[in-house]
Design a protein around this motif. Structure first.
Motif, PDB file in Angstrom:
ATOM      1  N   ASN A   1      -2.983   0.817   3.711  1.00 27.48           N
ATOM      2  CA  ASN A   1      -2.172   0.131   2.755  1.00 27.48           C
ATOM      3  C   ASN A   1      -1.588  -1.319   3.227  1.00 27.48           C
ATOM      4  O   ASN A   1      -1.619  -2.163   2.372  1.00 27.48           O
ATOM      5  CB  ASN A   1      -1.130   1.160   2.359  1.00 27.48           C
ATOM      6  N   ASP A   2      -1.445  -1.416   4.530  1.00 18.30           N
ATOM      7  CA  ASP A   2      -1.064  -2.672   5.206  1.00 18.30           C
ATOM      8  C   ASP A   2      -2.099  -3.631   4.864  1.00 18.30           C
ATOM      9  O   ASP A   2      -1.892  -4.725   4.457  1.00 18.30           O
ATOM     10  CB  ASP A   2      -0.675  -2.550   6.493  1.00 18.30           C
ATOM     11  N   LEU A   3      -3.192  -3.166   5.047  1.00 16.96           N
ATOM     12  CA  LEU A   3      -4.239  -4.197   4.927  1.00 16.96           C
ATOM     13  C   LEU A   3      -4.808  -4.379   3.385  1.00 16.96           C
ATOM     14  O   LEU A   3      -5.029  -5.680   3.142  1.00 16.96           O
ATOM     15  CB  LEU A   3      -5.683  -3.458   5.539  1.00 16.96           C
ATOM     16  N   ALA A   4      -4.352  -3.497   2.687  1.00 10.79           N
ATOM     17  CA  ALA A   4      -4.562  -3.709   1.192  1.00 10.79           C
ATOM     18  C   ALA A   4      -3.563  -4.639   0.927  1.00 10.79           C
ATOM     19  O   ALA A   4      -3.668  -5.498   0.093  1.00 10.79           O
ATOM     20  CB  ALA A   4      -4.451  -2.336   0.416  1.00 10.79           C
ATOM     21  N   LEU A   5      -2.453  -4.479   1.209  1.00 10.07           N
ATOM     22  CA  LEU A   5      -1.375  -5.471   1.038  1.00 10.07           C
ATOM     23  C   LEU A   5      -1.703  -6.743   1.424  1.00 10.07           C
ATOM     24  O   LEU A   5      -1.316  -7.957   0.729  1.00 10.07           O
ATOM     25  CB  LEU A   5       0.188  -5.153   1.585  1.00 10.07           C
TER      26      LEU A   5
END
Length: 148
Positions: A9-13
């Motif tokens: 999710n961090d990477l997607a953000l």
């Protein structure tokens, strides 16, 4: 101090790529990470290799341009778009700013904040693009800059 591990999710953000797209990149071997019971985790080195892939760079650039174009064309009424170039002494300082933003955005679940971050080594500039409710975007950026 910056984080040692990043979630899917961090990477997607950070990239504005969907978690589904990121999982496809994992299957294709473009993104390396560690699968844990809680989900995928990525080191800074994993991300560095991922961001060096020409195809990935192009995908992220397309997402950034689309974010800005959507704003300019008025496709997101009531939203503000802030582009901030932050001079960084080194990549570590840039990563700390990115980490602060990720943590603060994660707390604001449901606020529909769109975010992009890139560090340009040659110019030593960290570029932050934030889009969302004007008050929230402004407050978020000010909090991160004031903490420096």
């Amino acid at each position: 101090m910056h984080r040692l591990m990043y979630t899917l999710n961090d990477l997607a953000l950070m990239t504005m790529l969907s978690t589904r797209t990121l999982r496809t990149y994992i299957k294709k071997g473009l993104l390396q990470g560690t699968k844990r019971q809680t989900g995928w985790l990525f080191t800074e080195m994993d991300l560095e290799h991922f961001f060096e892939e020409p195809y990935i760079k192009e995908s992220i650039e397309i997402k950034k341009r689309a974010l800005i174009n959507d704003f300019v064309e008025g496709n997101n009424p009531g939203c503000a778009c802030m582009i901030y170039d932050y001079r960084c002494e080194n990549e570590s300082q840039a990563q700390e700013l990115c980490d602060k933003l990720i943590c603060k955005i994660n707390v604001l679940k449901g606020r529909n904040i769109r975010f992009s971050f890139a560090y340009h080594k040659k110019s030593k500039i960290g570029r932050v693009i934030l889009q969302g409710e004007a008050r929230v975007v402004s407050k978020l950026m000010n909090q991160c800059i004031m903490e420096e």
